[in-house]
Enzyme design. Structure first.
Site: not given
Length: 465
Positions: A196, A348, A381
């Protein structure tokens, strides 16, 4: 287990308020000494043991040593600055193996720095760093030294690429100089890992390395990047008006902290009714912003924070600042010179996979020597944080073991990255436990489970905020 963790976190917050850790904004260790600008990037300006032990999910980690290093670096424009990095020596340390782990701090205030939030007795505001520390534990168990840079630097420049990449490289330079007290060899092999926000720093580091830190070529053996952030505009488009909209004020303030003209334009364009929310984006850590501002609209809807909506991105100052921080926009001279693993969830909802796909294709077209893409069909995610971690760790282990990385480009789509080859049973059980603790679901348990993970994640961090 959840009840125990919540109770311990509550106790740690109370304990911190009574005895507590000094936050970076009030800690003189974070300020460089007079004349520091004459030092070279990567030089160590100060050293101390971490004020408190490293911890994961508010439980102390047993390690041999942990130090904080104040390191000379540079901002995006080449101006001298200094940042803190944490170096951890495990009990069974291998002096020839070092991992640079870039945490997903995702905030624009120095009191959200990983060096602070990763310690036992850190406040509840840094709960996401405590979650992120679960990925570092298996690295330490494998005997790897780990360096964790506060790569956003002293101005907390979240989403600023060059600042993040330079700091990451300078933390590696610094760690390789610590042999006298850490035992790390100057010839140690180094792997990088980031997910991330941490993938942004890692991606910029490996892209800048050949120009900015060419001497590290002999040390670096590869980089794993997950939930790969290459286009911050696409992230804003994905999260605006959703439960993850709290990312937007954090990112905008991160850019504003580095670019004065951008900050002036940002606060000149935001509506008066939204100004308070934007200002709090420069004060809140990630968890508080996500919990405090879900479903907020900044660029869309009738009540959006910016009257111009997405048209604001066409503004000259906005456009130039954002373009300067898009990894996708770097030219061919920034091609990474190390093997790379990209792992990403197909669904995601925060960092769309299309831009990771685009970066993969760009690097392949430019002739990267080794690039592997592991796509996870069932993960969003949040889930991929832990579904993909065993794959990243397995890949890093293979690099340290001297096994050859893929030749050229290779893309594999799996129902879950838990099925990545070479993952040990021990590591799978470990991450299975973490996933159950935080999300209440098994790793790789499918798309239907993934749809509920966001709610469970928010429920988890709300107990701390």
């Amino acid at each position: 287990m959840k009840t125990l963790l919540i109770f311990l976190a509550f106790l740690s917050s109370i304990f911190a308020s009574l005895i507590g850790l000094t936050p970076p904004s009030k800690d003189s260790f974070y300020s460089p000494p007079v004349g520091f600008a004459t030092a070279k990037p990567g030089d160590i300006l100060k050293i101390r043991n971490t004020p408190s032990a490293p911890s994961s999910l508010y439980l102390p980690i047993v390690v041999k040593n942990a130090w904080q290093l104040l390191i000379r670096s540079e901002d995006s424009f080449g101006n001298p600055n200094a940042f803190v990095a944490t170096l951890i020596q495990p009990l069974n340390a291998n002096p020839s193996k070092l991992v640079s782990y870039q945490s997903w701090e995702d905030a624009s205030h120095i009191d959200c720095s990983p060096s602070y939030g990763m310690q036992f007795k850190s406040p509840a505001t840094t709960v996401t760093t405590q979650i992120d520390m679960t990925l570092i534990v298996p690295l330490l168990q494998n005997g790897y030294y780990v360096i964790i840079p506060d790569y956003e630097g002293p101005k907390s420049t979240f989403t600023v690429g060059r600042q993040s990449g330079k700091a990451t490289l300078n933390s590696i330079r610094a760690a390789l100089q610590t042999g006298a007290f850490s035992g790390i060899k100057k010839t140690a092999k180094v792997a990088l890992w980031g997910y991330s926000g941490g993938s942004l720093a890692t991606g910029w580091a490996i892209s800048l390395q050949s120009k900015y830190a060419p001497e590290l070529k002999e040390n670096l053996i590869g980089a794993a990047v997950g939930g790969f952030a290459t286009n911050i505009t696409a992230v804003a488009e994905a999260v605006d008006g959703t439960v993850f909209s709290g990312f937007i004020p954090l990112a905008l303030n991160g850019l504003a902290n580095e670019y004065p003209d951008f900050k002036k334009r940002l606060y000149g364009e935001v509506k008066l009714s939204a100004r308070s929310t934007m200002e709090k984006g420069s004060q809140n850590c990630l968890a508080a912003s996500l919990v405090g501002y879900p479903m907020s609209q900044y660029f869309t809807g009738q009540n959006r924070a910016f009257e111009k909506g997405w048209g604001l991105l066409q503004d000259e100052v906005f456009n130039k600042t954002i373009e300067d921080n898009l990894l996708l926009k770097l030219d061919k001279t920034y091609l990474p010179q190390v093997p790379v693993l990209i792992y990403h969830g197909t669904i995601d909802e925060i960092i769309p996979i299309k831009d990771a796909n685009a970066q993969y294709q760009i690097w392949c077209d430019r002739g990267i020597q080794s690039l592997e893409f592991a796509e996870d069909l069932s993960a969003g995610h949040l889930a991929e944080t832990f579904t993909g971690a065993p794959a990243a760790l397995s890949w890093i282990d293979a690099r340290f073991s001297g096994k050859p990385a893929v030749n050229g480009c290779q893309r594999t789509i799996r129902s879950s990255n838990v099925l990545y080859p070479g993952i040990s049973i021990t590591i799978r059980i470990y991450f299975e436990g973490i996933s159950k603790t935080i999300f209440g679901v098994n790793l790789g348990s499918g798309v239907n489970a993934d749809k509920s993970i966001s709610n469970k994640f928010f429920a988890y961090i709300r107990k701390y905020i």
